[in-house]
Structure formats: C-alpha cells, structure tokens
Design a protein around this motif. Sequence first.
Motif, PDB file in Angstrom:
ATOM      1  N   LEU A  31      60.290  21.144  20.219  1.00  0.00           N
ATOM      2  CA  LEU A  31      60.938  20.166  19.600  1.00  0.00           C
ATOM      3  C   LEU A  31      62.039  20.730  18.873  1.00  0.00           C
ATOM      4  O   LEU A  31      63.127  20.052  18.781  1.00  0.00           O
ATOM      5  N   GLY A  32      62.206  21.933  18.415  1.00  0.00           N
ATOM      6  CA  GLY A  32      63.513  22.307  17.893  1.00  0.00           C
ATOM      7  C   GLY A  32      64.561  22.629  18.981  1.00  0.00           C
ATOM      8  O   GLY A  32      65.787  22.331  18.518  1.00  0.00           O
ATOM      9  N   ALA A  33      64.219  22.928  19.916  1.00  0.00           N
ATOM     10  CA  ALA A  33      65.396  23.044  20.818  1.00  0.00           C
ATOM     11  C   ALA A  33      65.955  21.738  21.225  1.00  0.00           C
ATOM     12  O   ALA A  33      67.147  21.464  21.449  1.00  0.00           O
ATOM     13  N   VAL A  34      65.166  20.750  21.685  1.00  0.00           N
ATOM     14  CA  VAL A  34      65.589  19.419  21.902  1.00  0.00           C
ATOM     15  C   VAL A  34      66.298  18.743  20.670  1.00  0.00           C
ATOM     16  O   VAL A  34      67.345  18.387  21.007  1.00  0.00           O
ATOM     17  N   LEU A  35      65.734  19.323  19.563  1.00  0.00           N
ATOM     18  CA  LEU A  35      66.600  18.615  18.197  1.00  0.00           C
ATOM     19  C   LEU A  35      68.179  19.252  18.197  1.00  0.00           C
ATOM     20  O   LEU A  35      68.935  18.411  17.936  1.00  0.00           O
ATOM     21  N   VAL A  36      68.024  20.393  18.376  1.00  0.00           N
ATOM     22  CA  VAL A  36      69.412  20.969  18.415  1.00  0.00           C
ATOM     23  C   VAL A  36      70.350  20.702  19.549  1.00  0.00           C
ATOM     24  O   VAL A  36      71.770  20.465  19.322  1.00  0.00           O
ATOM     25  N   LEU A  37      69.825  20.435  20.745  1.00  0.00           N
ATOM     26  CA  LEU A  37      70.496  20.011  21.941  1.00  0.00           C
ATOM     27  C   LEU A  37      71.191  18.583  21.613  1.00  0.00           C
ATOM     28  O   LEU A  37      72.491  18.197  21.836  1.00  0.00           O
ATOM     29  N   THR A  38      70.206  17.581  21.287  1.00  0.00           N
ATOM     30  CA  THR A  38      70.532  16.316  21.340  1.00  0.00           C
ATOM     31  C   THR A  38      71.269  16.012  19.881  1.00  0.00           C
ATOM     32  O   THR A  38      72.455  15.392  20.006  1.00  0.00           O
ATOM     33  N   LEU A  39      71.328  16.784  18.940  1.00  0.00           N
ATOM     34  CA  LEU A  39      72.016  16.940  17.769  1.00  0.00           C
ATOM     35  C   LEU A  39      73.511  17.046  17.883  1.00  0.00           C
ATOM     36  O   LEU A  39      74.281  16.527  17.397  1.00  0.00           O
ATOM     37  N   GLY A  40      73.576  18.229  18.685  1.00  0.00           N
ATOM     38  CA  GLY A  40      74.833  18.672  19.012  1.00  0.00           C
ATOM     39  C   GLY A  40      75.560  17.743  20.000  1.00  0.00           C
ATOM     40  O   GLY A  40      76.596  17.634  19.872  1.00  0.00           O
ATOM     41  N   ALA A  41      74.799  17.269  20.917  1.00  0.00           N
ATOM     42  CA  ALA A  41      75.405  16.286  21.975  1.00  0.00           C
ATOM     43  C   ALA A  41      75.933  14.905  21.256  1.00  0.00           C
ATOM     44  O   ALA A  41      77.012  14.379  21.487  1.00  0.00           O
ATOM     45  N   SER A  42      74.928  14.649  20.232  1.00  0.00           N
ATOM     46  CA  SER A  42      75.113  13.357  19.573  1.00  0.00           C
ATOM     47  C   SER A  42      76.684  13.357  18.795  1.00  0.00           C
ATOM     48  O   SER A  42      77.223  12.676  18.502  1.00  0.00           O
ATOM     49  N   VAL A  43      76.749  14.528  17.916  1.00  0.00           N
ATOM     50  CA  VAL A  43      77.843  14.736  16.821  1.00  0.00           C
ATOM     51  C   VAL A  43      79.022  14.802  17.690  1.00  0.00           C
ATOM     52  O   VAL A  43      80.123  14.477  17.435  1.00  0.00           O
ATOM     53  N   LEU A  44      79.110  15.777  18.811  1.00  0.00           N
ATOM     54  CA  LEU A  44      80.289  15.625  19.751  1.00  0.00           C
ATOM     55  C   LEU A  44      80.635  14.474  20.325  1.00  0.00           C
ATOM     56  O   LEU A  44      81.885  13.875  20.256  1.00  0.00           O
ATOM     57  N   GLY A  45      79.450  13.678  20.917  1.00  0.00           N
ATOM     58  CA  GLY A  45      80.009  12.338  21.353  1.00  0.00           C
ATOM     59  C   GLY A  45      80.382  11.320  20.251  1.00  0.00           C
ATOM     60  O   GLY A  45      81.287  10.706  20.494  1.00  0.00           O
ATOM     61  N   LEU A  46      79.636  11.328  19.068  1.00  0.00           N
ATOM     62  CA  LEU A  46      80.139  10.233  17.938  1.00  0.00           C
ATOM     63  C   LEU A  46      81.760  10.731  17.547  1.00  0.00           C
ATOM     64  O   LEU A  46      82.313   9.979  17.399  1.00  0.00           O
ATOM     65  N   ALA A  47      81.937  12.161  17.691  1.00  0.00           N
ATOM     66  CA  ALA A  47      83.343  12.407  17.157  1.00  0.00           C
ATOM     67  C   ALA A  47      84.434  11.978  18.238  1.00  0.00           C
ATOM     68  O   ALA A  47      85.268  11.463  17.887  1.00  0.00           O
TER      69      ALA A  47
END
Length: 81
Positions: A31-47
């Motif tokens: 779960l931690g790896a998925v959280l880091v990957l999805t959080l990183g992708a969503s922050v970059l995408g949102l920016a």
Amino acid sequence: MTGWLGALLLILAGYGWGTRLSAREGSPVPLGAVLVLTLGASVLGLALVIEAFLAHQDGPLVVGAVGALAAAALAVFTARE
C-alpha cells in the motif's frame, strides 16, 4: 499540451488507486508504494492542469478531475477476484 499530459496522469493515478483499493489484502504491491506513486502522479498531474488552466485552457482540468474519479470508480466496481 502539458495540460493534457497532466489530465492523463490524474486519470492513471485514479485508476491505480482504485485498483489497489479493490485488490485483496494479500496484494503483491504494498500500500505504501502505491500511495507514493499515485500521490506523486496526481500532484504532478494537478500542477500541469492548473498551469494549463491559468493559461486559459479549461479542458485538461475538467477532463483530469472527472476522469480520475471515473477511473477510480471503474477500477473499484469492476474488480475481479
């Protein structure tokens, strides 16, 4: 163009999170790896979509936000066991 890349990242992050949420407890991906990957992708995408929105392109923000929610719901409700 970068706004549409951001929208794609948001949609992929939503689908990835929905897939992980619907996975069984013994999933090989922690779960931690998925959280880091999805959080990183969503922050970059949102920016990227916010940058496009500030440049008067409304499409990527709307498509990214609605697409991420739809992709997450699709992944959760079509999960296979």
